[in-house]
Write a protein that holds these residues in place. Structure first.
Motif, PDB file in Angstrom:
ATOM      1  N   GLY A 151       0.730  -1.050   0.052  1.00  0.00           N
ATOM      2  CA  GLY A 151      -0.238   0.095   0.110  1.00  0.00           C
ATOM      3  C   GLY A 151       0.809   1.515  -0.300  1.00  0.00           C
ATOM      4  N   LEU A 152       1.864   1.116   0.532  1.00  0.00           N
ATOM      5  CA  LEU A 152       3.059   2.275  -0.031  1.00  0.00           C
ATOM      6  C   LEU A 152       3.181   2.813  -1.920  1.00  0.00           C
ATOM      7  N   LEU A 153       3.141   4.489  -1.867  1.00  0.00           N
ATOM      8  CA  LEU A 153       3.893   4.581  -3.208  1.00  0.00           C
ATOM      9  C   LEU A 153       4.505   3.876  -3.669  1.00  0.00           C
ATOM     10  N   ASN A 154       4.251   3.075  -5.068  1.00  0.00           N
ATOM     11  CA  ASN A 154       4.816   2.774  -5.565  1.00  0.00           C
ATOM     12  C   ASN A 154       6.403   3.349  -6.515  1.00  0.00           C
ATOM     13  N   ARG A 155       7.269   2.279  -7.189  1.00  0.00           N
ATOM     14  CA  ARG A 155       8.577   2.895  -7.799  1.00  0.00           C
ATOM     15  C   ARG A 155       8.302   3.831  -8.782  1.00  0.00           C
ATOM     16  N   LYS A 156       7.098   3.458  -9.411  1.00  0.00           N
ATOM     17  CA  LYS A 156       6.583   4.356 -10.686  1.00  0.00           C
ATOM     18  C   LYS A 156       6.533   5.988  -9.929  1.00  0.00           C
ATOM     19  N   THR A 157       5.672   5.666  -8.849  1.00  0.00           N
ATOM     20  CA  THR A 157       5.672   7.326  -8.601  1.00  0.00           C
ATOM     21  C   THR A 157       6.316   7.726  -7.684  1.00  0.00           C
ATOM     22  N   PHE A 158       8.131   7.296  -7.208  1.00  0.00           N
ATOM     23  CA  PHE A 158       8.932   7.833  -6.745  1.00  0.00           C
ATOM     24  C   PHE A 158       9.793   8.567  -7.947  1.00  0.00           C
ATOM     25  N   ASP A 159       9.970   7.434  -8.651  1.00  0.00           N
ATOM     26  CA  ASP A 159      10.339   8.470 -10.249  1.00  0.00           C
ATOM     27  C   ASP A 159      10.108   9.858 -10.225  1.00  0.00           C
ATOM     28  N   LEU A 160       8.549   9.886 -10.633  1.00  0.00           N
ATOM     29  CA  LEU A 160       7.786  10.792 -10.782  1.00  0.00           C
ATOM     30  C   LEU A 160       7.917  12.072  -9.494  1.00  0.00           C
ATOM     31  N   LYS A 161       7.858  11.952  -8.223  1.00  0.00           N
ATOM     32  CA  LYS A 161       7.918  12.528  -7.022  1.00  0.00           C
ATOM     33  C   LYS A 161       9.406  12.878  -6.839  1.00  0.00           C
ATOM     34  N   ILE A 162       9.951  12.371  -7.034  1.00  0.00           N
ATOM     35  CA  ILE A 162      11.332  12.983  -6.752  1.00  0.00           C
ATOM     36  C   ILE A 162      12.561  14.113  -7.773  1.00  0.00           C
ATOM     37  N   ASN A 163      11.386  13.767  -8.560  1.00  0.00           N
ATOM     38  CA  ASN A 163      11.726  14.573 -10.076  1.00  0.00           C
ATOM     39  C   ASN A 163      11.491  15.850  -9.637  1.00  0.00           C
ATOM     40  N   ASP A 164       9.979  15.794  -9.534  1.00  0.00           N
ATOM     41  CA  ASP A 164       9.119  17.401  -9.340  1.00  0.00           C
ATOM     42  C   ASP A 164       9.710  17.497  -8.032  1.00  0.00           C
ATOM     43  N   ILE A 165      10.751  17.236  -6.780  1.00  0.00           N
ATOM     44  CA  ILE A 165      11.058  17.503  -5.683  1.00  0.00           C
ATOM     45  C   ILE A 165      12.306  19.108  -5.563  1.00  0.00           C
ATOM     46  N   ILE A 166      12.896  17.506  -6.677  1.00  0.00           N
ATOM     47  CA  ILE A 166      14.156  18.717  -7.075  1.00  0.00           C
ATOM     48  C   ILE A 166      13.705  20.259  -8.481  1.00  0.00           C
ATOM     49  N   THR A 167      12.937  19.049  -9.560  1.00  0.00           N
ATOM     50  CA  THR A 167      12.521  20.779  -9.791  1.00  0.00           C
ATOM     51  C   THR A 167      11.446  21.782  -8.874  1.00  0.00           C
ATOM     52  N   SER A 168      11.321  21.385  -7.959  1.00  0.00           N
ATOM     53  CA  SER A 168      10.687  22.526  -6.596  1.00  0.00           C
ATOM     54  C   SER A 168      12.129  23.177  -6.216  1.00  0.00           C
ATOM     55  N   LEU A 169      12.582  22.592  -5.688  1.00  0.00           N
ATOM     56  CA  LEU A 169      14.002  22.741  -5.177  1.00  0.00           C
ATOM     57  C   LEU A 169      14.370  24.682  -5.914  1.00  0.00           C
TER      58      LEU A 169
END
Length: 332
Positions: A151-169
């Motif tokens: 039920g945790l977020l999956n690998r595909k979602t991680f790839d999207l989230k980490i790139n969004d986070i770095i872009t935001s930073l």
């Protein structure tokens, strides 16, 4: 409902179903409900943080996140979360607050949506239909974003989230002329120690149960805003926002101790090793993962059941940062 109002609602629903991010989707829902006559306030509460508003809009103005929620409403939210039934409580004047639980499958509500309105009955059926659309679409997104077992977020979602986070930073860094160090972001990789031995000795079914229990402990011990992922196999990732290195070290150490003391069925004690690093504004996601991975390997090869920070290992000389011809950092 007037033709103009209906058209506005339909336009927002079209916009709603074009979204793929669950947070943006929730915000869009509150905007849709505000287009209905007599609705003055819509709020979404996560079931994991029931005493804090996740998305709140009053008369098209976003409410502050730290707004104090009356105890009577908090009690009603807890009851709604427990019973999973729609309920209504009276407010001052002729206004009432209706609480709608949002569930996935047979699980307990994942969120509670509240709608404050006058003459609410006239909008009741419309709101239920809008929530049904939202619920069905959220279920699709949830299945796409989350790991089936844990039920945790999956690998595909991680790839999207980490790139969004770095872009935001990067955007924040450009806006301020320098990186904003008031609140740091950290990426941590967790790996269950000797997990292959568990699978070989007890079988994969019990191994899956261990992974499920471990993920439940992650949910229980970390905050609602922390991003938790199953990266693959017995490897998990967390992304945490903390003030400094000492704070994140304390949080991760406390979780490591919790796992070490947890009694896993038929297995008993299972420990976890963890490596973490600070996420930089101009990182590549692959570099961030590599740094956390190197610190994880250091933890596992030096006794397991411990946490290591990449930056501290470099500063102490335990790791040497050296670029090979391929640009990779080597571990010594």
């Amino acid at each position: 409902m007037s033709q103009t109002k209906l058209s506005a609602v339909l336009d927002k629903i079209i916009s709603l179903v074009s979204e793929r991010d669950s947070d943006v989707l929730a915000s869009s829902l509150t905007q849709i409900l505000l287009t209905l006559a007599n609705v003055k306030n819509t709020t979404i509460y996560s079931a994991r943080g029931i005493a804090r508003a996740k998305h709140a809009i009053t008369n098209n103005q976003t409410q502050p996140e730290d707004e104090v929620i009356p105890e009577s409403i908090i009690n009603a939210l807890f009851k709604c979360s427990t019973t999973a039934k729609i309920s209504t409580i009276p407010l001052q004047g002729d206004t009432e607050l209706t609480l709608f639980p949002l569930t996935c499958s047979k699980q307990k509500p994942q969120a509670i949506i509240t709608v404050e309105a006058k003459n609410y009955t006239s909008n009741h059926d419309v709101i239920l239909k809008i929530l049904a659309i939202y619920h069905n679409f959220m279920s699709l997104i949830h299945d796409n974003e989350h790991d089936t077992l844990t039920g945790l977020l999956n690998r595909k979602t991680f790839d999207l989230k980490i790139n969004d986070i770095i872009t935001s930073l990067q955007s924040r860094s450009h806006a301020h002329g320098k990186a904003n160090d008031e609140s740091n972001l950290y990426l941590a990789i967790f790996d269950l120690d000797h997990f292959k031995r568990v699978n070989d000795t007890h079988g994969h079914l019990l191994g899956d149960e261990i992974l499920l229990l471990f993920s439940q402990q992650m949910h229980k011990n970390f905050r609602d805003k922390d991003l938790l992922f199953r990266f693959g196999g017995e490897e998990f990732i967390g992304i945490f926002q903390c003030g400094d290195d000492d704070t994140i070290t304390h949080i991760l150490s406390r979780f490591r101790e919790t796992i070490a003391q947890f009694n896993f069925p038929q297995v008993g004690q299972v420990t976890v090793s963890c490596g973490f690093t600070k996420i930089g504004a101009f990182d590549l996601s692959s570099n961030t993962i590599d740094r956390a991975d190197l610190s994880l390997y250091h933890a596992k090869y030096n006794g397991r059941n411990q946490i290591c920070q990449y930056e501290q290992l470099i500063a102490s000389g335990a790791l040497e940062e050296k670029k090979s011809s391929s640009g990779d950092i080597e571990l010594f």
